[in-house]
Design a protein around this motif. Structure first.
Motif, PDB file in Angstrom:
ATOM      1  N   ALA A   1      26.843 -19.078 -11.074  1.00 14.92           N
ATOM      2  CA  ALA A   1      28.007 -18.738 -11.969  1.00 14.92           C
ATOM      3  C   ALA A   1      28.475 -19.744 -13.143  1.00 14.92           C
ATOM      4  N   MET A   2      28.173 -21.101 -12.651  1.00 13.45           N
ATOM      5  CA  MET A   2      28.448 -22.101 -13.501  1.00 13.45           C
ATOM      6  C   MET A   2      27.105 -22.664 -14.094  1.00 13.45           C
ATOM      7  N   GLY A   3      25.987 -21.983 -14.073  1.00 13.79           N
ATOM      8  CA  GLY A   3      24.718 -22.380 -14.739  1.00 13.79           C
ATOM      9  C   GLY A   3      24.038 -23.548 -13.954  1.00 13.79           C
ATOM     10  N   ARG A   4      24.666 -23.813 -12.708  1.00 12.46           N
ATOM     11  CA  ARG A   4      23.928 -24.848 -12.053  1.00 12.46           C
ATOM     12  C   ARG A   4      22.927 -24.674 -10.863  1.00 12.46           C
ATOM     13  N   LEU A   5      22.806 -23.237 -10.727  1.00 10.59           N
ATOM     14  CA  LEU A   5      21.552 -22.877  -9.897  1.00 10.59           C
ATOM     15  C   LEU A   5      20.826 -21.652 -10.724  1.00 10.59           C
ATOM     16  N   LEU A   6      19.632 -21.875 -11.162  1.00 10.85           N
ATOM     17  CA  LEU A   6      18.727 -20.907 -11.962  1.00 10.85           C
ATOM     18  C   LEU A   6      17.859 -20.327 -11.219  1.00 10.85           C
ATOM     19  N   LYS A   7      17.805 -18.968 -11.069  1.00 18.80           N
ATOM     20  CA  LYS A   7      16.716 -18.422 -10.294  1.00 18.80           C
ATOM     21  C   LYS A   7      16.040 -17.710 -11.297  1.00 18.80           C
ATOM     22  N   LEU A   8      14.740 -17.842 -11.206  1.00 15.31           N
ATOM     23  CA  LEU A   8      13.790 -17.140 -12.166  1.00 15.31           C
ATOM     24  C   LEU A   8      12.576 -16.626 -11.530  1.00 15.31           C
ATOM     25  N   SER A   9      12.037 -15.564 -11.942  1.00 19.40           N
ATOM     26  CA  SER A   9      10.922 -14.731 -11.563  1.00 19.40           C
ATOM     27  C   SER A   9       9.658 -14.973 -12.667  1.00 19.40           C
ATOM     28  N   ILE A  10       8.837 -15.299 -12.294  1.00 20.59           N
ATOM     29  CA  ILE A  10       7.735 -15.869 -13.505  1.00 20.59           C
ATOM     30  C   ILE A  10       6.515 -15.093 -13.033  1.00 20.59           C
ATOM     31  N   LEU A  11       5.684 -14.503 -14.122  1.00 21.00           N
ATOM     32  CA  LEU A  11       4.458 -13.799 -13.949  1.00 21.00           C
ATOM     33  C   LEU A  11       3.383 -14.957 -14.478  1.00 21.00           C
ATOM     34  N   LEU A  12       2.468 -15.383 -13.811  1.00 22.21           N
ATOM     35  CA  LEU A  12       1.407 -16.162 -14.027  1.00 22.21           C
ATOM     36  C   LEU A  12       0.062 -15.652 -14.127  1.00 22.21           C
ATOM     37  N   PRO A  13      -0.924 -16.200 -14.800  1.00 21.46           N
ATOM     38  CA  PRO A  13      -2.133 -15.758 -14.726  1.00 21.46           C
ATOM     39  C   PRO A  13      -2.832 -16.751 -13.388  1.00 21.46           C
ATOM     40  N   ASP A  14      -3.392 -16.132 -12.616  1.00 23.75           N
ATOM     41  CA  ASP A  14      -3.834 -16.679 -11.447  1.00 23.75           C
ATOM     42  C   ASP A  14      -5.033 -17.694 -11.593  1.00 23.75           C
ATOM     43  N   ARG A  15      -4.769 -18.764 -12.253  1.00 24.71           N
ATOM     44  CA  ARG A  15      -5.937 -19.669 -12.456  1.00 24.71           C
ATOM     45  C   ARG A  15      -5.457 -21.190 -12.300  1.00 24.71           C
ATOM     46  N   PRO A  16      -6.200 -21.925 -11.967  1.00 24.23           N
ATOM     47  CA  PRO A  16      -5.751 -23.455 -11.830  1.00 24.23           C
ATOM     48  C   PRO A  16      -4.903 -24.048 -12.956  1.00 24.23           C
ATOM     49  N   GLY A  17      -3.899 -24.646 -12.852  1.00 26.97           N
ATOM     50  CA  GLY A  17      -2.955 -25.300 -13.626  1.00 26.97           C
ATOM     51  C   GLY A  17      -2.051 -24.476 -14.278  1.00 26.97           C
ATOM     52  N   ALA A  18      -2.044 -23.129 -14.079  1.00 25.70           N
ATOM     53  CA  ALA A  18      -1.005 -22.162 -14.540  1.00 25.70           C
ATOM     54  C   ALA A  18       0.567 -22.572 -14.262  1.00 25.70           C
ATOM     55  N   PHE A  19       0.592 -22.950 -12.876  1.00 22.65           N
ATOM     56  CA  PHE A  19       1.879 -23.431 -12.558  1.00 22.65           C
ATOM     57  C   PHE A  19       2.393 -24.678 -12.968  1.00 22.65           C
ATOM     58  N   LYS A  20       1.145 -25.647 -13.074  1.00 23.39           N
ATOM     59  CA  LYS A  20       1.752 -27.100 -13.662  1.00 23.39           C
ATOM     60  C   LYS A  20       2.601 -26.949 -14.966  1.00 23.39           C
ATOM     61  N   GLU A  21       1.956 -26.126 -15.759  1.00 21.93           N
ATOM     62  CA  GLU A  21       2.681 -25.909 -17.120  1.00 21.93           C
ATOM     63  C   GLU A  21       4.332 -25.707 -17.065  1.00 21.93           C
ATOM     64  N   ILE A  22       4.394 -24.798 -15.995  1.00 26.14           N
ATOM     65  CA  ILE A  22       5.750 -24.420 -15.709  1.00 26.14           C
ATOM     66  C   ILE A  22       6.344 -25.705 -15.044  1.00 26.14           C
ATOM     67  N   VAL A  23       5.788 -26.214 -14.316  1.00 29.08           N
ATOM     68  CA  VAL A  23       6.320 -27.588 -13.734  1.00 29.08           C
ATOM     69  C   VAL A  23       6.715 -28.506 -14.737  1.00 29.08           C
ATOM     70  N   ASP A  24       5.825 -28.710 -15.566  1.00 29.66           N
ATOM     71  CA  ASP A  24       5.970 -29.722 -16.785  1.00 29.66           C
ATOM     72  C   ASP A  24       7.274 -29.425 -17.571  1.00 29.66           C
ATOM     73  N   GLU A  25       7.593 -28.119 -17.877  1.00 31.20           N
ATOM     74  CA  GLU A  25       8.566 -27.866 -18.651  1.00 31.20           C
ATOM     75  C   GLU A  25      10.037 -27.949 -17.854  1.00 31.20           C
ATOM     76  N   ILE A  26       9.897 -27.627 -16.532  1.00 25.93           N
ATOM     77  CA  ILE A  26      11.038 -28.006 -15.534  1.00 25.93           C
ATOM     78  C   ILE A  26      11.210 -29.723 -15.618  1.00 25.93           C
ATOM     79  N   THR A  27      10.164 -30.097 -15.449  1.00 23.10           N
ATOM     80  CA  THR A  27      10.469 -31.745 -15.553  1.00 23.10           C
ATOM     81  C   THR A  27      11.073 -32.481 -16.818  1.00 23.10           C
ATOM     82  N   LEU A  28      10.548 -31.767 -17.924  1.00 21.90           N
ATOM     83  CA  LEU A  28      11.199 -32.409 -19.320  1.00 21.90           C
ATOM     84  C   LEU A  28      12.399 -31.917 -19.441  1.00 21.90           C
ATOM     85  N   ALA A  29      12.947 -30.850 -18.905  1.00 18.77           N
ATOM     86  CA  ALA A  29      14.116 -30.394 -18.630  1.00 18.77           C
ATOM     87  C   ALA A  29      15.038 -30.967 -17.609  1.00 18.77           C
ATOM     88  N   ASN A  30      14.496 -31.847 -16.951  1.00 19.78           N
ATOM     89  CA  ASN A  30      15.363 -32.753 -15.988  1.00 19.78           C
ATOM     90  C   ASN A  30      16.043 -31.830 -14.698  1.00 19.78           C
TER      91      ASN A  30
END
Length: 402
Positions: A321-350
């Motif tokens: 409710a306070m925006g401190r726990l975020l739950k996302l459902s993501i649909l990705l192409p099933d290929r190497p590196g697809a999930f890394k793109e998501i993780v990189d964005e999460i890392t950049l957002a700290n």
């Protein structure tokens, strides 16, 4: 017959060492959040974890030796049950408690732990109460009503005396209402000493029985929707309590489960207080509505007996409710590196990844795709919003689940 102010004073004098005078604690955190000067009446620190022991103890102490021989019976969702069971154990008298079948397992276990015989009957207080009255008539046991009894009301009124003793210049007092015993006693105590002090009752929006009864001008059965505030889930208010509250109350307000959850979460995080849903409704109203800017106010925190499973949900929902726990459902192409793109964005957002669930097999996921559910810890709503915008810019398909 309605209890008098003198009966409240008597109940105070006879409480012995078992009933505590609970502290009145100033909170700078909630004062800032509500624009009021907030004091918390910590009844969750009372023996058995609730104000209910006050009324049960005084009522049982007042029974004759003949009445004590046959024992007592009571109906309760939990807190009154524990109060009656504990008070009965002190007097070494038989005690039967009827609890709803959906009562908190922790409260059932605690009631049994005080030596009471527990019967699970009905799905709410009113159905349990009918069974308790049946047992009382069959066994000659004394029915210890949860709220509609002069001595119960008088003993709960001692809370009002304690508030005035610790904070004589209080402007407003906010008190939970289920059946109305706590509010009725507190009203008598406070209004006798100072009629100008505003007393506000707070009910769950799912069980607004006293609120609706006052609107109708007579006792009305009301409520029944699911709520986390089981301790005030009463469909029909008491005859005595209704009369007292109708005459003396300044206002009754309603809160929903979302507001209660936020109050419970903030009490845990900011004050390190574990307060049950029914016990937190007064503060929930103050936080959500900020009704008393500049006023010196007391919120009665009526009990702290909360189920541990529910407590875990409260933490998660409070963070979400306070925006401190975020739950996302993501649909990705099933290929190497697809999930890394998501993780990189999460890392950049700290943001911090708390949990990952990876799914290729569910029927709604097409071949060649993978579903990933992420639970992320953020520093607040602003950081969560920035991450969401970043994912949108990258054209990443996702669904927000919180």
């Amino acid at each position: 017959m309605n209890p008098s102010y003198d009966e409240i004073v008597k109940a105070n004098s006879l409480r012995g060492n078992e009933i505590r005078k609970t502290p009145l604690i100033h909170s700078s955190t909630f004062s800032e959040l509500t624009d009021s000067d907030v004091f918390l009446k910590a009844e969750f620190r009372q023996k058995t974890g609730s104000f209910k022991i006050r009324g049960a103890y005084y009522k049982i102490q007042s029974l004759s030796d003949e009445e004590k021989k046959y024992g007592v019976v009571a109906a309760s969702a939990g807190n009154h049950a524990q109060g009656v069971a504990f008070a009965s154990s002190l007097e070494k008298i038989p005690c039967t408690i009827v609890m709803p079948k959906n009562a908190s397992p922790a409260k059932v276990a605690a009631t049994k732990g005080y030596g009471a015989k527990v019967i699970l009957e009905g799905i709410n207080y009113d159905e349990s109460s009918a069974k308790a009255h049946e047992i009382a008539s069959e066994t000659k046991a004394t029915m210890i009503h949860a709220f509609d009894d002069p001595q119960i009301i008088a003993a709960q009124g001692v809370i009002g005396l304690e508030i005035l003793e610790d904070l004589p210049d209080v402007d407003e007092v906010y008190v939970p209402i289920g059946g109305g015993g706590l509010a009725a006693g507190t009203l008598i105590a406070i209004k006798e000493k100072n009629p100008d002090i505003k007393v506000v009752g707070v009910q769950s929006r799912s069980f607004p029985s006293m609120y609706d009864s006052l609107k109708q001008g007579s006792i009305t059965s009301s409520g029944g929707a699911r709520t986390i505030a089981d301790g005030i889930s009463v469909k029909v208010p008491g005859q005595l309590t209704f009369g007292i509250i109708k005459e003396l109350i300044d206002e009754i307000v309603l809160v929903d489960d979302t507001e209660i959850t936020k109050a419970m979460f903030l009490l845990m995080e900011r004050m390190k207080f574990v307060v049950e849903p029914a016990g937190a409704v007064s503060l929930a109203h103050l936080i959500s509505k900020k009704p008393s800017p500049g006023k010196k106010v007391v919120a009665v925190l009526a009990g702290g007996n909360v189920d541990m499973y529910l407590l875990g949900q409260i933490v998660d929902k409070g963070l979400a409710a306070m925006g401190r726990l975020l739950k996302l459902s993501i649909l990705l192409p099933d290929r190497p590196g697809a999930f890394k793109e998501i993780v990189d964005e999460i890392t950049l957002a700290n943001a911090n990844i708390v949990e990952v669930v990876h799914d290729r097999l569910s029927s709604h996921i097409n071949a060649g795709s993978a579903g990933v559910t992420l639970s992320l810890e953020t520093q607040g709503q602003k950081q969560a919003d920035l991450l969401i915008e970043s994912l949108k810019r990258k054209n990443i398909q996702f669904k927000l689940m919180t």
